[in-house]
Design a protein around this motif. Structure first.
Motif, PDB file in Angstrom:
ATOM      1  N   ASP A   1       0.240  -0.765  -0.096  1.00  0.00           N
ATOM      2  CA  ASP A   1      -0.170   0.278   0.156  1.00  0.00           C
ATOM      3  C   ASP A   1       0.711   0.967   0.026  1.00  0.00           C
ATOM      4  O   ASP A   1       0.420   2.336  -0.814  1.00  0.00           O
TER       5      ASP A   1
ATOM      6  N   SER B   1      -1.410   3.889  -5.615  1.00  0.00           N
ATOM      7  CA  SER B   1      -2.375   3.555  -6.638  1.00  0.00           C
ATOM      8  C   SER B   1      -0.776   2.948  -7.901  1.00  0.00           C
ATOM      9  O   SER B   1       0.048   4.030  -8.518  1.00  0.00           O
ATOM     10  N   GLU B   2      -1.673   2.170  -8.428  1.00  0.00           N
ATOM     11  CA  GLU B   2      -0.590   1.298  -9.760  1.00  0.00           C
ATOM     12  C   GLU B   2      -0.537   2.643 -10.607  1.00  0.00           C
ATOM     13  O   GLU B   2       0.853   3.026 -10.956  1.00  0.00           O
TER      14      GLU B   2
ATOM     15  N   SER C   1      -0.838   7.233 -11.517  1.00  0.00           N
ATOM     16  CA  SER C   1      -1.145   8.395 -10.494  1.00  0.00           C
ATOM     17  C   SER C   1      -0.674   9.406 -11.220  1.00  0.00           C
ATOM     18  O   SER C   1       0.727   9.621 -11.912  1.00  0.00           O
TER      19      SER C   1
ATOM     20  N   LYS D   1      -4.680  -4.602 -12.925  1.00  0.00           N
ATOM     21  CA  LYS D   1      -5.504  -3.938 -13.342  1.00  0.00           C
ATOM     22  C   LYS D   1      -6.605  -5.692 -13.159  1.00  0.00           C
ATOM     23  O   LYS D   1      -6.984  -6.478 -13.308  1.00  0.00           O
TER      24      LYS D   1
ATOM     25  N   ILE E   1      -5.223   0.585  -0.678  1.00  0.00           N
ATOM     26  CA  ILE E   1      -4.923   1.416  -1.617  1.00  0.00           C
ATOM     27  C   ILE E   1      -5.005   1.085  -3.114  1.00  0.00           C
ATOM     28  O   ILE E   1      -4.162  -0.499  -3.432  1.00  0.00           O
ATOM     29  N   GLY E   2      -5.458   1.322  -3.684  1.00  0.00           N
ATOM     30  CA  GLY E   2      -5.183   1.449  -5.575  1.00  0.00           C
ATOM     31  C   GLY E   2      -6.262   0.184  -5.867  1.00  0.00           C
ATOM     32  O   GLY E   2      -7.398   0.655  -5.642  1.00  0.00           O
ATOM     33  N   GLU E   3      -5.706  -0.221  -6.949  1.00  0.00           N
ATOM     34  CA  GLU E   3      -6.784  -1.175  -7.897  1.00  0.00           C
ATOM     35  C   GLU E   3      -7.626  -2.161  -7.486  1.00  0.00           C
ATOM     36  O   GLU E   3      -8.515  -2.495  -7.006  1.00  0.00           O
TER      37      GLU E   3
END
Ligand SMILES: [Fe+2]
Ligand SMILES: [Fe+2]
Length: 483
Positions: free
Chosen positions: A305, A309-310, A312, A347, A407-409
């Protein structure tokens, strides 16, 4: 004294940045110093502040002989400001300014972004000291206690390193940020630390080892990419921090390795055929391997985390501006501007994890995370060698990157350690198989009995192969004198 490889110890704050000739910054740092000591005494290691600890202190920036070992009371540790040597003719190596001379001053247009990068990095340093403050009391040996305190004083020094940059290059805003770095507190409800993993508890020594293995390694990756910075003082600061950081990950890797070693030895001695027979293994007073896997799952996923994000646009801007590069930027063979490049990003597509090509510029975080995962995997293989060598039939592995993310996808889905997307109900049913449960925590805590006799180790962990600074096995790494 001009900038040099020798460290000036005549000032209150040891340094190789010519502080005696820079009264403005020297005064600002001297004013910050009492607040730092207050912080160290109230939120640093609990107890042991009058103990003499066999610590290394950085006395030079010469890679071949930068540290000196001696007994030090922690509050008297010489927290210094040390920058790696300036490289003549260094240039900006990536982004739209590629080829320009590296900046010795903050470029006005990037001031806010740079300050943000420094503050976020700086915030992690005191946070981990706060997270680890209770561990001294349950240290499994004097050797381990010394390593904990070494990591702690060096994280303190890393805070100094970032605070120096703030004071030197960011005027009033920098001074305010430096104060805030002492005001936020790990896990605090009102003023928490900036990043999630740095607000988690570190309740036991296995957590500490996992943290230094996985989370300090995130630190390494961040420092590596900031060491590429076109802003030369940041680059030089991070390069020297990396020298110290290596020891933190050593503490983590060998700490977990020694825990595994002891468990496997006990399994063999007792003639237990199935290492997954948790009850039987726990009866031996060691930590079973499935629980170690759960701890690894937790710390690995929390650390992922930290990469954000993957994809950004912030990360793209940091890169294009020449402020934060990629891991080993100068060794990568491409145009270092990434205007037409793509990078595969994991993703969530139609409920499945798929690789999708995205513009490489926006995928900078993903790439750094991939480099991190590859780095993590190497140590896990070394742990597996320990298990294999003992003749125990078990393998540790890193969980899938979609597992337990915030966090992220994958923040809004539930995934198994294999990367299968599962329902909330299945997650609720199975999460205790994958992450440490309350019962696991209670069991580990029951083993956390201090072992402070010279040369002795708590029964759940094996002795190290070699001592710190080549000291013999029964060396007194910490002389208590507990006040
Ligand atoms: Fe650090
Ligand atoms: Fe560290």
């Amino acid at each position: 004294m001009p900038e040099t490889s020798k460290v000036d110890y005549s000032t209150k704050i040891p340094n190789n940045v010519g502080l005696t000739d820079d009264q403005r910054v020297l005064k600002a740092l001297e004013q910050w110093h009492p607040g730092y000591i207050d912080w160290w005494m109230s939120r640093g290691p609990e107890g042991f502040q009058t103990s003499e600890v066999y610590l290394r202190t950085a006395v030079s920036i010469d890679p071949k002989g930068w540290a000196k070992f001696d007994y030090v009371k922690m509050p008297e540790y010489r927290w210094g400001i040390l920058l790696a040597p300036r490289q003549e003719d260094r240039s900006v190596n990536f982004g739209t300014h590629k080829g320009e001379k590296a900046w010795q001053e903050v470029p006005g247009e990037y001031r806010a972004m740079l300050r943000r990068l420094i503050v976020v990095q700086g915030d992690t340093e005191p946070a981990s000291v706060e997270q680890q403050r209770h561990l001294g009391k349950t240290a499994p040996s004097l050797y381990d206690m010394r390593n904990l305190f070494q990591v702690n004083v060096e994280e303190g020094r890393h805070l100094w390193a970032m605070v120096y940059l703030l004071h030197k290059y960011f005027g009033k805003d920098g001074r305010e940020e430096a104060e805030e770095l002492l005001a936020r507190q790990s896990g605090d409800a009102d003023k928490p630390r900036m990043l999630g993993a740095f607000n988690e508890a570190t309740p036991d020594w296995l957590s500490f080892f996992m943290f230094t293995y996985f989370t300090d390694r995130d630190g390494k990756m961040q420092l590596e990419s900031l060491a590429q910075s076109g802003f030369d003082p940041l680059s030089r600061t991070c390069r020297f921090m990396l020298t110290e950081e290596a020891h933190h990950m050593f503490v983590g890797e060998t700490g977990v390795g020694r825990t595994i070693e002891r468990t496997c030895q006990a399994i063999k001695e007792a003639g237990i055929g199935d290492p997954a027979d948790i009850a039987a293994v726990r009866k031996l007073g060691v930590i079973d391997l499935p629980t170690m896997q759960k701890k690894a799952n937790l710390h690995f996923s929390l650390s992922l985390d930290l990469f954000g994000s993957e994809t950004s646009t912030n990360a793209a801007n940091y890169y294009s501006s020449g402020l934060k590069g990629r891991f080993q930027e100068t060794r990568i063979e491409d145009d270092h501007q990434l205007t037409n490049a793509y990078y595969p990003v994991s993703k969530l597509v139609d409920g499945k994890v798929k690789m999708v090509d995205e513009p490489a510029l926006t995928a900078i975080n993903m790439r750094l995370r991939d480099d991190y995962v590859a780095d993590c995997a190497k140590g896990v293989e070394r742990w597996n060698k320990v298990i294999e060598k003992a003749g125990v039939n078990f393998r540790l592995k890193l969980p899938h990157v979609a597992f337990h993310r915030h966090i992220g996808e994958f923040a809004n889905v539930k995934a198994s350690p294999e990367g299968d997307i599962i329902s909330d109900a299945e997650w609720a049913r199975r999460k205790d198989q994958w992450l440490p449960s309350k019962a696991d925590g209670d069991f580990i805590e029951s083993l956390m009995q201090p072992c402070w006799e010279r040369g002795r180790f708590a029964p759940w962990i094996a002795a190290p192969k070699v001592g710190i600074d080549n000291k013999p096995g029964d060396f007194e790494y910490v002389k208590m004198h507990q006040a």
